[in-house]
Scaffold this motif. Structure first.
Motif, PDB file in Angstrom:
ATOM      1  N   ASP A  76       0.842  -1.214   0.000  1.00  0.00           N
ATOM      2  CA  ASP A  76       0.000   0.000   0.000  1.00  0.00           C
ATOM      3  C   ASP A  76       0.867   1.250   0.000  1.00  0.00           C
ATOM      4  O   ASP A  76       0.617   2.217   0.726  1.00  0.00           O
ATOM      5  CB  ASP A  76      -0.928   0.016   1.219  1.00  0.00           C
ATOM      6  N   ALA A  77       1.904   1.236  -0.802  1.00  0.00           N
ATOM      7  CA  ALA A  77       2.843   2.365  -0.809  1.00  0.00           C
ATOM      8  C   ALA A  77       2.158   3.652  -1.268  1.00  0.00           C
ATOM      9  O   ALA A  77       2.412   4.730  -0.710  1.00  0.00           O
ATOM     10  CB  ALA A  77       4.025   2.038  -1.715  1.00  0.00           C
ATOM     11  N   ASP A  78       1.285   3.563  -2.272  1.00  0.00           N
ATOM     12  CA  ASP A  78       0.612   4.770  -2.759  1.00  0.00           C
ATOM     13  C   ASP A  78      -0.311   5.373  -1.692  1.00  0.00           C
ATOM     14  O   ASP A  78      -0.346   6.592  -1.498  1.00  0.00           O
ATOM     15  CB  ASP A  78      -0.190   4.444  -4.016  1.00  0.00           C
ATOM     16  N   THR A  79      -1.038   4.504  -1.001  1.00  0.00           N
ATOM     17  CA  THR A  79      -1.952   5.007   0.037  1.00  0.00           C
ATOM     18  C   THR A  79      -1.179   5.654   1.188  1.00  0.00           C
ATOM     19  O   THR A  79      -1.538   6.737   1.675  1.00  0.00           O
ATOM     20  CB  THR A  79      -2.821   3.856   0.569  1.00  0.00           C
ATOM     21  N   VAL A  80      -0.114   4.972   1.642  1.00  0.00           N
ATOM     22  CA  VAL A  80       0.689   5.526   2.734  1.00  0.00           C
ATOM     23  C   VAL A  80       1.326   6.851   2.314  1.00  0.00           C
ATOM     24  O   VAL A  80       1.337   7.831   3.071  1.00  0.00           O
ATOM     25  CB  VAL A  80       1.762   4.514   3.166  1.00  0.00           C
ATOM     26  N   GLY A  81       1.847   6.897   1.098  1.00  0.00           N
ATOM     27  CA  GLY A  81       2.448   8.140   0.621  1.00  0.00           C
ATOM     28  C   GLY A  81       1.438   9.277   0.521  1.00  0.00           C
ATOM     29  O   GLY A  81       1.736  10.427   0.862  1.00  0.00           O
ATOM     30  N   ARG A  82       0.209   8.946   0.090  1.00  0.00           N
ATOM     31  CA  ARG A  82      -0.830   9.991  -0.009  1.00  0.00           C
ATOM     32  C   ARG A  82      -1.226  10.488   1.376  1.00  0.00           C
ATOM     33  O   ARG A  82      -1.432  11.698   1.583  1.00  0.00           O
ATOM     34  CB  ARG A  82      -2.045   9.448  -0.752  1.00  0.00           C
ATOM     35  N   ILE A  83      -1.351   9.575   2.329  1.00  0.00           N
ATOM     36  CA  ILE A  83      -1.714   9.979   3.698  1.00  0.00           C
ATOM     37  C   ILE A  83      -0.634  10.896   4.285  1.00  0.00           C
ATOM     38  O   ILE A  83      -0.936  11.942   4.889  1.00  0.00           O
ATOM     39  CB  ILE A  83      -1.923   8.743   4.591  1.00  0.00           C
ATOM     40  N   LEU A  88       1.315  16.276   5.702  1.00  0.00           N
ATOM     41  CA  LEU A  88       2.332  17.300   5.487  1.00  0.00           C
ATOM     42  C   LEU A  88       1.709  18.611   5.005  1.00  0.00           C
ATOM     43  O   LEU A  88       2.087  19.695   5.471  1.00  0.00           O
ATOM     44  CB  LEU A  88       3.356  16.797   4.475  1.00  0.00           C
ATOM     45  N   ILE A  89       0.753  18.530   4.095  1.00  0.00           N
ATOM     46  CA  ILE A  89       0.102  19.745   3.597  1.00  0.00           C
ATOM     47  C   ILE A  89      -0.691  20.433   4.709  1.00  0.00           C
ATOM     48  O   ILE A  89      -0.621  21.660   4.890  1.00  0.00           O
ATOM     49  CB  ILE A  89      -0.804  19.407   2.402  1.00  0.00           C
ATOM     50  N   GLY A  90      -1.461  19.641   5.471  1.00  0.00           N
ATOM     51  CA  GLY A  90      -2.241  20.234   6.555  1.00  0.00           C
ATOM     52  C   GLY A  90      -1.375  20.868   7.627  1.00  0.00           C
ATOM     53  O   GLY A  90      -1.643  21.985   8.093  1.00  0.00           O
ATOM     54  N   VAL A 139      -4.976  30.556   3.005  1.00  0.00           N
ATOM     55  CA  VAL A 139      -4.118  29.386   3.244  1.00  0.00           C
ATOM     56  C   VAL A 139      -4.950  28.117   3.331  1.00  0.00           C
ATOM     57  O   VAL A 139      -4.567  27.056   2.809  1.00  0.00           O
ATOM     58  CB  VAL A 139      -3.283  29.598   4.522  1.00  0.00           C
ATOM     59  N   GLY A 140      -6.118  28.204   3.976  1.00  0.00           N
ATOM     60  CA  GLY A 140      -6.977  27.030   4.070  1.00  0.00           C
ATOM     61  C   GLY A 140      -7.474  26.565   2.713  1.00  0.00           C
ATOM     62  O   GLY A 140      -7.481  25.359   2.418  1.00  0.00           O
ATOM     63  N   VAL A 141      -7.868  27.511   1.858  1.00  0.00           N
ATOM     64  CA  VAL A 141      -8.350  27.141   0.523  1.00  0.00           C
ATOM     65  C   VAL A 141      -7.227  26.516  -0.299  1.00  0.00           C
ATOM     66  O   VAL A 141      -7.416  25.492  -0.985  1.00  0.00           O
ATOM     67  CB  VAL A 141      -8.932  28.381  -0.184  1.00  0.00           C
ATOM     68  N   VAL A 142      -6.052  27.116  -0.240  1.00  0.00           N
ATOM     69  CA  VAL A 142      -4.922  26.564  -0.999  1.00  0.00           C
ATOM     70  C   VAL A 142      -4.555  25.177  -0.483  1.00  0.00           C
ATOM     71  O   VAL A 142      -4.249  24.263  -1.273  1.00  0.00           O
ATOM     72  CB  VAL A 142      -3.716  27.525  -0.907  1.00  0.00           C
ATOM     73  N   ALA A 143      -4.580  24.992   0.848  1.00  0.00           N
ATOM     74  CA  ALA A 143      -4.246  23.684   1.408  1.00  0.00           C
ATOM     75  C   ALA A 143      -5.253  22.622   0.982  1.00  0.00           C
ATOM     76  O   ALA A 143      -4.875  21.497   0.611  1.00  0.00           O
ATOM     77  CB  ALA A 143      -4.183  23.772   2.935  1.00  0.00           C
ATOM     78  N   VAL A 144      -6.548  22.971   1.015  1.00  0.00           N
ATOM     79  CA  VAL A 144      -7.565  22.010   0.590  1.00  0.00           C
ATOM     80  C   VAL A 144      -7.406  21.681  -0.892  1.00  0.00           C
ATOM     81  O   VAL A 144      -7.527  20.513  -1.309  1.00  0.00           O
ATOM     82  CB  VAL A 144      -8.974  22.565   0.886  1.00  0.00           C
ATOM     83  N   ALA A 145      -7.116  22.694  -1.713  1.00  0.00           N
ATOM     84  CA  ALA A 145      -6.910  22.443  -3.133  1.00  0.00           C
ATOM     85  C   ALA A 145      -5.699  21.545  -3.361  1.00  0.00           C
ATOM     86  O   ALA A 145      -5.732  20.635  -4.208  1.00  0.00           O
ATOM     87  CB  ALA A 145      -6.725  23.775  -3.868  1.00  0.00           C
ATOM     88  N   ALA A 146      -4.614  21.780  -2.618  1.00  0.00           N
ATOM     89  CA  ALA A 146      -3.430  20.925  -2.757  1.00  0.00           C
ATOM     90  C   ALA A 146      -3.724  19.494  -2.322  1.00  0.00           C
ATOM     91  O   ALA A 146      -3.233  18.526  -2.921  1.00  0.00           O
ATOM     92  CB  ALA A 146      -2.281  21.510  -1.934  1.00  0.00           C
ATOM     93  N   MET A 147      -4.534  19.332  -1.278  1.00  0.00           N
ATOM     94  CA  MET A 147      -4.910  17.979  -0.848  1.00  0.00           C
ATOM     95  C   MET A 147      -5.729  17.273  -1.917  1.00  0.00           C
ATOM     96  O   MET A 147      -5.531  16.075  -2.182  1.00  0.00           O
ATOM     97  CB  MET A 147      -5.698  18.056   0.459  1.00  0.00           C
ATOM     98  N   LEU A 148      -6.652  17.999  -2.525  1.00  0.00           N
ATOM     99  CA  LEU A 148      -7.483  17.377  -3.555  1.00  0.00           C
ATOM    100  C   LEU A 148      -6.669  16.990  -4.778  1.00  0.00           C
ATOM    101  O   LEU A 148      -6.969  15.978  -5.446  1.00  0.00           O
ATOM    102  CB  LEU A 148      -8.612  18.325  -3.955  1.00  0.00           C
ATOM    103  N   LEU A 149      -5.629  17.749  -5.088  1.00  0.00           N
ATOM    104  CA  LEU A 149      -4.808  17.439  -6.250  1.00  0.00           C
ATOM    105  C   LEU A 149      -3.961  16.181  -6.059  1.00  0.00           C
ATOM    106  O   LEU A 149      -3.390  15.672  -7.031  1.00  0.00           O
ATOM    107  CB  LEU A 149      -3.900  18.626  -6.580  1.00  0.00           C
ATOM    108  N   PHE A 154      -9.453  13.739  -8.872  1.00  0.00           N
ATOM    109  CA  PHE A 154      -9.700  15.177  -8.749  1.00  0.00           C
ATOM    110  C   PHE A 154      -8.850  15.974  -9.726  1.00  0.00           C
ATOM    111  O   PHE A 154      -9.197  17.094 -10.077  1.00  0.00           O
ATOM    112  CB  PHE A 154      -9.440  15.636  -7.311  1.00  0.00           C
ATOM    113  N   ARG A 155      -7.718  15.435 -10.150  1.00  0.00           N
ATOM    114  CA  ARG A 155      -6.933  16.132 -11.167  1.00  0.00           C
ATOM    115  C   ARG A 155      -7.707  16.225 -12.479  1.00  0.00           C
ATOM    116  O   ARG A 155      -7.736  17.267 -13.127  1.00  0.00           O
ATOM    117  CB  ARG A 155      -5.620  15.394 -11.392  1.00  0.00           C
TER     118      ARG A 155
END
Length: 375
Positions: A76-83, A88-90, A139-149, A154-155
């Motif tokens: 589950d490397a992709d899932t762990v990396g995404r988490i 990190l973004i938050g 900052v909150g909007v940018v962080a949420v957008a970065a998380m969605l990307l 979502f891309r």
């Protein structure tokens, strides 16, 4: 067994490096705070340590988790990396907001310490509060957008949304017209110096103090501890009273209705005596004069001053209460009276009979009966 040891090494090394970096940053901030006691910036930055620890730990684990060679992680490397990326973004957004808040609060604290004008301090505090809320929202909007990307689905959604951004922008602008109006009104209030935190205002017939200002609404605390929440566009489109603009010092009046024979000079001396004994009176001015007259009374107006609206209310109540009590005790004839007497007219015998009590009745009862007979 070897994979477990490598996993523990990665976790332990990341934790060790995180706490070592956190300790070093804390020591540097403490030294900077000791060298520059005139500014609270370095001490305020120490509040960002929890966010800094999470950022460091998430970054170290994000870069080294693949080296653990542990089967569940590899599957589950992709899932762990995404988490880890989401954490990190938050945490990064949390750290940015904390640093900006520390810088802004430090600048406001230094300005408030070096400025003696309370109106300027309230103005800067209003602007600082709105700036921090804008920064937090951005900052909150940018962080949420970065998380969605970080999610592939979502891309693709973002790419399709960009193609219809013009239509969506028009629809959103029409739908959120009132919201955008309040948003721009909030900026106008913050930087136009129309109303500030702590100002005494009268809106919609209610007297109160501005307690909170956001980008969309403004809260006024009334004298009886109620909260009136109004859209900020109200203050840019309608007239309102701002008693704190141009200075918080105020002049108030106390009106009394007295008899025509009231001792005005003695009342004037009594008002002066009451004001000298009232600690809320600021000593700027006072006065007492007859401002109007009616067939039965005169209107006496006393003028008092105070440093703000709260003290002015106290001074007015003190003058009114003590002056009325003094008149009732020392000069009761000065208070308004309603004269009741016998009706004029009638025969001479009736008037003479009304003046002499009948036999066997007290004088008071005879007078009352005589007046009733006349009526």
């Amino acid at each position: 067994m070897n994979s477990v040891i490598r996993l523990l090494s990665v976790l332990g090394g990341s934790l060790l490096l995180t706490f070592a970096a956190d300790w070093a940053a804390d020591r540097l901030l403490c030294r900077a705070d000791a060298r520059h006691p005139e500014t609270p910036l370095w001490n305020l930055l120490r509040r960002c340590r929890p966010a800094l620890r999470i950022v460091l730990l998430a970054a170290l684990l994000r870069g080294a988790y693949a080296q653990a060679a542990w089967r569940p992680l590899q599957d589950d490397a992709d899932t762990v990396g995404r988490i880890l990326s989401l954490v990190l973004i938050g945490a990064g957004a949390w750290l940015i907001v904390g640093v900006v808040s520390a810088v802004v609060e430090s600048g406001y604290a230094r300005y408030a310490t070096g400025t003696r004008d309370p109106a300027r301090v309230r103005r800067v505090r209003t602007q600082v509060t709105l700036i921090m809320r804008v920064v937090t929202a951005v900052v909150g909007v940018v962080a949420v957008a970065a998380m969605l990307l970080t999610f592939p689905s979502f891309r693709a959604l973002g790419t399709s949304m960009l193609a219809s951004a013009g239509i969506i922008g028009i629809v959103a602008g029409v739908a959120a017209q009132s919201t955008l109006g309040n948003l721009f009104a909030g900026f106008q209030i913050a930087f136009g110096d129309m109303v500030r935190l702590g100002d005494t205002v009268v809106v919609a017939g209610e007297w109160g103090v501005v307690e909170d200002i956001t980008l969309t609404f403004l809260a006024v605390r009334t004298w009886d501890e109620r909260r009136i929440t109004m859209p900020v566009s109200y203050f840019t489109t309608r007239p309102f009273e701002n008693w704190s603009r141009g200075g918080v010092q105020m002049t108030g009046t106390v009106f009394l209705h007295c008899d025509h024979g009231a001792p005005i000079d003695l009342m004037r001396d009594k008002v002066h005596e009451v004001l000298h004994a009232c600690p809320e009176w600021d000593g700027r001015g006072w006065g007492l004069a007859v401002t109007d007259t009616t067939p039965s009374t005169i209107v006496v107006r006393a003028i008092v001053t105070a440093k703000d609206a709260d003290d002015l209310w106290t001074v007015r109540c003190a003058v009114r209460e003590q002056l009325v009590a003094w008149l009732a005790q020392k000069h009761p004839e000065a208070l308004p009276r309603v004269t009741v007497g016998p009706q004029r007219g009638g025969s001479e015998d009736e008037r003479r009979a009304a003046q002499q009590p009948p036999s066997g009745e007290p004088n008071g009862q005879a007078s009352v009966r005589a007046r009733m007979d006349l009526r």
